[in-house]
Design a protein around this motif. Sequence first.
Motif, short mmCIF file in Angstrom:
data_model
loop_
_atom_site.label_atom_id
_atom_site.label_comp_id
_atom_site.label_asym_id
_atom_site.label_seq_id
_atom_site.Cartn_x
_atom_site.Cartn_y
_atom_site.Cartn_z
N CYS A 1 -9.26 -1.00 -3.29
CA CYS A 1 -9.49 0.36 -2.80
C CYS A 1 -9.73 0.37 -1.29
O CYS A 1 -9.46 1.37 -0.63
N ARG A 2 -10.24 -0.73 -0.76
CA ARG A 2 -10.60 -0.79 0.65
C ARG A 2 -9.63 -1.62 1.48
O ARG A 2 -9.91 -1.96 2.63
N SER A 3 -8.47 -1.93 0.92
CA SER A 3 -7.50 -2.78 1.61
C SER A 3 -6.64 -1.99 2.59
O SER A 3 -5.82 -1.16 2.19
N ASP A 4 -6.83 -2.25 3.88
CA ASP A 4 -6.00 -1.59 4.89
C ASP A 4 -4.54 -2.02 4.75
O ASP A 4 -3.62 -1.22 4.96
N GLU A 5 -4.32 -3.28 4.43
CA GLU A 5 -2.96 -3.78 4.27
C GLU A 5 -2.24 -3.05 3.14
O GLU A 5 -1.08 -2.63 3.29
N LEU A 6 -2.93 -2.86 2.03
CA LEU A 6 -2.31 -2.22 0.88
C LEU A 6 -2.07 -0.73 1.13
O LEU A 6 -1.03 -0.18 0.77
N SER A 7 -3.04 -0.06 1.75
CA SER A 7 -2.88 1.37 2.00
C SER A 7 -1.75 1.63 3.00
O SER A 7 -0.97 2.58 2.85
N ASN A 8 -1.62 0.77 4.00
CA ASN A 8 -0.54 0.91 4.98
C ASN A 8 0.82 0.65 4.32
O ASN A 8 1.79 1.38 4.56
N LYS A 9 0.89 -0.37 3.48
CA LYS A 9 2.14 -0.68 2.78
C LYS A 9 2.55 0.47 1.87
O LYS A 9 3.73 0.84 1.80
N LEU A 10 1.57 1.05 1.19
CA LEU A 10 1.87 2.17 0.30
C LEU A 10 2.40 3.36 1.10
O LEU A 10 3.36 4.01 0.69
N TRP A 11 1.77 3.66 2.23
CA TRP A 11 2.22 4.78 3.05
C TRP A 11 3.66 4.57 3.50
O TRP A 11 4.51 5.47 3.36
N GLU A 12 3.95 3.39 4.04
CA GLU A 12 5.30 3.11 4.54
C GLU A 12 6.32 3.16 3.41
O GLU A 12 7.43 3.69 3.58
N TRP A 13 5.98 2.60 2.26
CA TRP A 13 6.88 2.62 1.11
C TRP A 13 7.16 4.06 0.69
O TRP A 13 8.31 4.44 0.43
N THR A 14 6.11 4.88 0.62
CA THR A 14 6.24 6.25 0.13
C THR A 14 7.08 7.10 1.08
O THR A 14 7.96 7.85 0.65
N VAL A 15 6.80 7.01 2.35
CA VAL A 15 7.57 7.77 3.36
C VAL A 15 9.05 7.42 3.26
O VAL A 15 9.92 8.30 3.31
N LYS A 16 9.35 6.14 3.11
CA LYS A 16 10.73 5.71 2.99
C LYS A 16 11.39 6.26 1.73
O LYS A 16 12.52 6.75 1.76
N GLU A 17 10.69 6.16 0.60
CA GLU A 17 11.25 6.61 -0.67
C GLU A 17 11.45 8.13 -0.69
O GLU A 17 12.45 8.62 -1.19
N VAL A 18 10.49 8.86 -0.18
CA VAL A 18 10.56 10.32 -0.19
C VAL A 18 11.56 10.83 0.85
O VAL A 18 12.18 11.88 0.67
N GLY A 19 11.72 10.07 1.93
CA GLY A 19 12.69 10.46 2.95
C GLY A 19 12.19 11.54 3.87
O GLY A 19 12.98 12.32 4.42
N VAL A 20 10.87 11.61 4.07
CA VAL A 20 10.28 12.59 4.98
C VAL A 20 9.41 11.85 5.98
O VAL A 20 8.41 11.26 5.63
N GLU A 21 9.80 11.89 7.23
CA GLU A 21 9.04 11.22 8.29
C GLU A 21 8.19 12.25 9.01
O GLU A 21 8.69 13.30 9.44
N VAL A 22 6.90 11.99 9.12
CA VAL A 22 5.99 12.90 9.80
C VAL A 22 5.48 12.22 11.06
O VAL A 22 5.03 11.09 11.02
N GLU A 23 5.57 12.93 12.18
CA GLU A 23 5.12 12.35 13.44
C GLU A 23 3.61 12.27 13.50
O GLU A 23 2.91 13.08 12.91
#
Length: 323
Positions: A301-323
């Motif tokens: 729950c407190r893993s910065d590495e995991l939360s960052n990986k999840l964010w990057e994976w999700t943005v890529k899969e959804v296809g919506v980039e937010v500045e």
Amino acid sequence: MGLGYDPDTDVPNLSGKVILITGGKSHLVAPDEQELTVKQIGTSGIGKTTVLELSKHSPEHIYFTGRNEKSAAQVISQCATPSSVTFLPCELDSLDSIRDAAAKFHHSRLDVFIANAGILAVPAAVTKDGYEIQFGTNHVGNTALLLRLLPIMLRTAKEVPDADVRYVTVTSLGYFTHPLNGIDFDGLKSKQENLLLGRWARYGQSKLANLLLARELGKRYPQITSVAIHPGVVKTEMITGLGMFDRILIFGMAPLGMLTPREGAYNTLWAATSPEVRGKLDDKTVLFEPVGKAHGGDAKCRSDELSNKLWEWTVKEVGVEVE
């Protein structure tokens, strides 16, 4: 049950605020190839109660998503000001449907996004886009809609005087059933039938993702108060419709008894409206038990590495980039 919260008096005046709450239903195919409907807590249970309670406090507008227009109409008719509530048809297991729903959001501001929709311990299946059904609905679906509306939330935070923009996700202490690696990214576009603990591991993985997404959103966009809440064990169709073994497992987590749907909405209402929320957050703690009690979570729950990986994976899969 001594929750110490009363939405009638503890929810402040919401004048001017625009709020969105996710809900709906997903479809999956059972092993016998017969289509099943998987209920989410949108037009019933916690979701319905959240809409009704918020409507009592004069928000500018409430949007809520779902599939069942008849049920949605009944919810709207029970609201304090029905004309200030809009139903957005949306299937959270379909990225196309989510895109269409986002296009029907017609306000120039969005103050509170409540990721309420979720499914629990369902049979192995995939969404219309091929994601494991629980992860695809509980995380991908909610986050896909968030990402499409996030620019409006950021503009609200920047341009509205004294803005208090919030993201609230309904997770669960059941996150602890996640796989050992937290999230099995390699298997997310499959039924993931081989995970230890099966559907409960798939559920825990999706609930961990809810929590991690809230942490990462708060880090990337500190102008948004981002919170994950556990509603408690609530007596809704989501739980009463489970098999005997699963119900026994769930009941064991509620030794003092299950909450009513109204009580189950208390923590969401607190997170979405209480002035004390931001003061309770830090860079590690975003999860709260009923009502407003911080829960540290496990190491994942407190893993910065995991939360960052999840964010990057999700943005890529959804296809919506937010500045």
